[in-house]
Design an enzyme around this catalytic site. Structure first.
Site: not given
Ligand code: NDP
Length: 244
Positions: A142, A155
């Site tokens: 990030s 975070y």
């Molecule tokens: P979302 O919340 O839309 O997606 C997060 C994903 O992680 C979901 O598919 C969720 O699926 C999965 N997840 C969470 N916990 C678990 C677990 N224990 N095991 C398996 N899967 C898990 O957020 P983003 O798409 O934004 O996040 C994706 C990545 O991008 C993250 O690492 C985030 O930190 C990073 N990021 C995002 C930014 C943003 O502005 N959106 C900016 C910078 C980085 P489920 O709940 O079905 O398990």
């Protein structure tokens, strides 16, 4: 020939946001994608749409906090498609809060998903990639991996860790490519994990400028489609409107 030419790409956290967007972009570019997350119904719905667009996809329920589960996810991909070429370590959570709020369970949750989850992914694929002489691990950090804002101490520390792990992997392997992606604000479900009212309110304002997840999918596609000897190590993708 499609640019990703049947490469087998595992994506964690593919049930929404960046993981989902990346799955769609890579499948459209010819990759065979294997999607993991806890919400299997969402994965299956995404897979149906990818298949309707002639993409190749498999789904499996996955909790990245369990090393055994992540290993089983990689085994599943090998059983279905015969190989693993790329792992996208994307799953993450972001329950922001001030340190003084002492949300220690949420600190541990972030450490378990955002750091341990990434390490579990590496453990599940790195030995085979080294043995086969090629492979690619893409870690989603990030802009919080560079800069710490109030409420984001824990975070951001997990995202600094992802950056450090990626840099270490890069220096340790001359067979496995490693790319660390640093997204700015992207329109996803990520802020839904924030339980602290103040942090949620300030994040809602910040997220008004968010761009769509396929922007990150295209950055990941760029890194993967380079020739094998080309290692794209770091990509930062922010909304143009970002001022901080
Ligand atoms: P979302 O919340 O839309 O997606 C997060 C994903 O992680 C979901 O598919 C969720 O699926 C999965 N997840 C969470 N916990 C678990 C677990 N224990 N095991 C398996 N899967 C898990 O957020 P983003 O798409 O934004 O996040 C994706 C990545 O991008 C993250 O690492 C985030 O930190 C990073 N990021 C995002 C930014 C943003 O502005 N959106 C900016 C910078 C980085 P489920 O709940 O079905 O398990």
């Amino acid at each position: 020939m499609a640019s990703l030419d049947k490469k087998v790409v595992l994506i964690t956290g593919a049930s929404s946001g960046i993981g989902e967007g990346t799955a769609r972009v890579l499948a459209a570019a010819g990759a065979r994608v294997v999607l993991g997350a806890r919400r299997i119904d969402k994965l299956k719905a995404i897979a149906r749409e990818i298949e309707a667009a002639a993409g190749q996809v498999r789904t499996r329920m996955l909790d990245v906090t369990s090393l055994e589960d992540v290993k089983a996810f990689a085994d599943f991909a090998r059983a279905e498609f015969g190989q693993v070429d790329v792992l996208v370590n994307n799953a993450g959570v972001m329950p922001l809060s001030p340190l003084l709020a002492l949300k220690t369970d949420e600190w541990n949750w972030m450490i378990d998903v955002n750091i341990r989850g990434v390490l579990h992914g590496i453990a599940a694929v790195l030995p085979r990639m080294e043995a086969q002489g090629h492979g690619h691990i893409v870690n989603v950090s990030s802009v919080g991996g560079f800069v710490v804002q109030p409420t984001a101490a824990v975070y951001a520390s997990t995202k600094f860790a992802v950056r450090a792990i990626s840099e270490g992997l890069r220096k340790e392997s001359n067979k496995v490519r490693c790319t660390c992606i640093y997204p700015g604000v992207i329109d996803t479900e990520l802020a839904n994990t924030i339980s602290d009212a103040t942090a949620r309110e300030s994040m809602n304002k910040y997220r008004a400028m968010a761009i769509q997840p396929d922007a990150i999918g295209r950055a990941i596609q760029y890194a993967i489609e380079q020739p094998n000897e080309v290692d794209v190590n770091e990509i930062v993708v922010r909304p143009l409107a970002t001022q901080v």
